[in-house]
Design an enzyme around this catalytic site. Sequence first.
Site, mmCIF file in Angstrom:
data_model
loop_
_atom_site.group_PDB
_atom_site.id
_atom_site.type_symbol
_atom_site.label_atom_id
_atom_site.label_comp_id
_atom_site.label_asym_id
_atom_site.label_seq_id
_atom_site.Cartn_x
_atom_site.Cartn_y
_atom_site.Cartn_z
ATOM 1 C CG MET A 107 -1.871 -1.196 1.215
ATOM 2 S SD MET A 107 -3.369 -0.907 2.147
ATOM 3 C CE MET A 107 -2.730 -0.577 3.757
ATOM 4 C CG HIS B 222 8.340 0.545 6.183
ATOM 5 N ND1 HIS B 222 8.621 -0.798 6.270
ATOM 6 C CD2 HIS B 222 7.000 0.667 6.350
ATOM 7 C CE1 HIS B 222 7.501 -1.455 6.526
ATOM 8 N NE2 HIS B 222 6.490 -0.598 6.562
ATOM 9 C CG HIS C 111 6.889 -1.809 2.296
ATOM 10 N ND1 HIS C 111 6.778 -0.681 3.060
ATOM 11 C CD2 HIS C 111 5.664 -2.375 2.277
ATOM 12 C CE1 HIS C 111 5.540 -0.564 3.495
ATOM 13 N NE2 HIS C 111 4.832 -1.584 3.040
ATOM 14 C CD GLN D 242 -6.082 -3.819 2.487
ATOM 15 O OE1 GLN D 242 -6.019 -4.375 1.396
ATOM 16 N NE2 GLN D 242 -5.068 -3.810 3.334
ATOM 17 N N GLY E 76 4.968 -9.998 4.173
ATOM 18 C CA GLY E 76 5.690 -9.872 5.445
ATOM 19 C C GLY E 76 4.994 -10.662 6.544
ATOM 20 C CE LYS F 230 3.607 -4.440 11.711
ATOM 21 N NZ LYS F 230 2.891 -3.711 10.704
ATOM 22 C CG ASP F 231 0.606 -7.185 7.769
ATOM 23 O OD1 ASP F 231 -0.191 -6.473 8.382
ATOM 24 O OD2 ASP F 231 1.641 -6.733 7.233
ATOM 25 C CB SER G 27 3.950 -0.256 10.834
ATOM 26 O OG SER G 27 2.682 0.209 10.427
ATOM 27 C CB SER G 28 2.893 2.602 6.202
ATOM 28 O OG SER G 28 3.522 1.709 5.311
#
Length: 530
Positions: free
Chosen positions: A29, A33, A36, A60, A148, A150-151, A186-187
């Site tokens: 999205m 950073h 990504h 989403q 990632g 992360k998710d 995280s963004s």
Amino acid sequence: MLIVTSISELQREISRVSPSQKIGFVPTMGALHSGHESLIQRAVTETDFVVVSIFVNPLQFGKNEDLDQYPRPLEQDKAICKHLGVKLLFTPSVTEIYPSEEENTIVNPPTAMTSVLCGKYRQGHFQGVATIVTKLFNLVRPNVAYFGQKDAQQVAIIKKMTKDLNIPVKVQSCPIIREKSGLALSSRNQYLSSEEKEKATLLYRSLSKAQRAFQEGQRDCQKLLQIVKEEFRSPQTPLNKRGLNLNDSLNKKDLNDINIQLQYVEVVEPETLQPLTEISDSALIAIAAYIGNTRLIDNVILTVTKPIIALDGPAGAGKSTVSRRLARELGYIYLDTGAMYRAITWLVMENNINVEDEESIASLVANVQLELFPSDNLQIPVTVKINGQDITKEIRTPRVTNQVSKVAAQSAVREKMVALQQEYGAKGGIVAEGRDIGTNVFPHAQLKIFLTATPQARAKRRLIDLQNQGESNIDLDTLIKEIEERDYLDSTRAIAPLKKAEDAIELITDNLTIDQVIEKIKSYLILVQS
Ligand code: AMP
């Protein structure tokens, strides 16, 4: 790097990619950073044509979420992609992706996976993710797509979706990239002030505390959850007081003034996302918390690593029989090193390479893919695959047996095999035997057994074996002498001499049956695991 904004341009460019080229895809999205970047870098290393998409997917976002506020630094993102070697960047508008006002098809992953963790609080989120990812997969047709960890919930759902819908893509999950402080990139970290960022380190700190407890043996999920919750309740100490390199002059009061709300912490099975009460294999401990209006997530994977059992000892003490039986009873892999050397020998012969041609053999083994799988059959202790081909039977033919020692003696082959054995060791759950397994190959094995027997006992066993095979004119004293000579040679040889590792348990098998030996090893195993 080509930048396209329309579906038709994207499809045209994808159709131009040669079928021999591997397409790697990183959907994002934007507001890129280092998290990504790590995905893109991996895609660039592993595939030939890397496509990145940047699309803030309205489907989403919930009604009260940050869709409008979400950062969109497009020019900066383009520069990052170009710099990293991306071939094609897709940056569509919302109307390009969802052109009609009519109701669209929504991909609906299993409720059991979308109604837990974040799904409980973000209704429709994972349907939105699954829909856009399916659409992008259909347009980009990647061989590998990078996501990632992360998710973690997103990765698990996408893996399940591609499997269920037979979408021909490999979903590769990549490790979480963190700041020095532990905060996962995280963004959305852009929304935080420096004080809030410091406060946000609580997410990973609490997870790490639970992880440490797990490493020390805690398997009860309620207890692990308690550790995280406790950490959220206890007052905060600024990071700079704990020696981390932060130059803010924050004090304890400032940090405790910042409101941090734990939304959930759960322990679930990493693939199915179903709640666990006790961890027997692996688990995902995932957390979401609000800092002011900013919602952050983080997680760690907990894995119970099964130990390595290394059996050394002189020839004739029963190593091979005991190892095979033990591996089968524990459900571990019997690391059949002999089978590994046989497999390489088979490959050498299959490629019509002379067994003396060390150079060609060295380059052949450099890229070999050799895999062992547990087997139920004691006669065939492992299933062996080389470069994907099952050669379990082929490696037992006299053709291979006759040549294996010549191939196994070569240093390039030995080095590669030891490296492979150590790779298996890193995964754990193996029983390995050999003359230098506990001293050289697995010096850190959790359980080392030096299986031995007096030359007299080994000679008696050997005599019985020979008599069973119909040989009668051999006497015990000759056998004892032979065994003593072999022990001497084995323990004084230059390469991989036989010697007991200092931390190995010596097990003398003179008066023990195989069953008794196995029971003893199992009881030692319980001791090292507790
Ligand atoms: P997003 O732009 O937030 O949709 O993220 C795009 C991809 O980058 C997703 O697969 C994320 O899981 C991944 N990603 C985001 N943050 C990180 C991170 N800190 N480490 C690794 N991957 C990440």
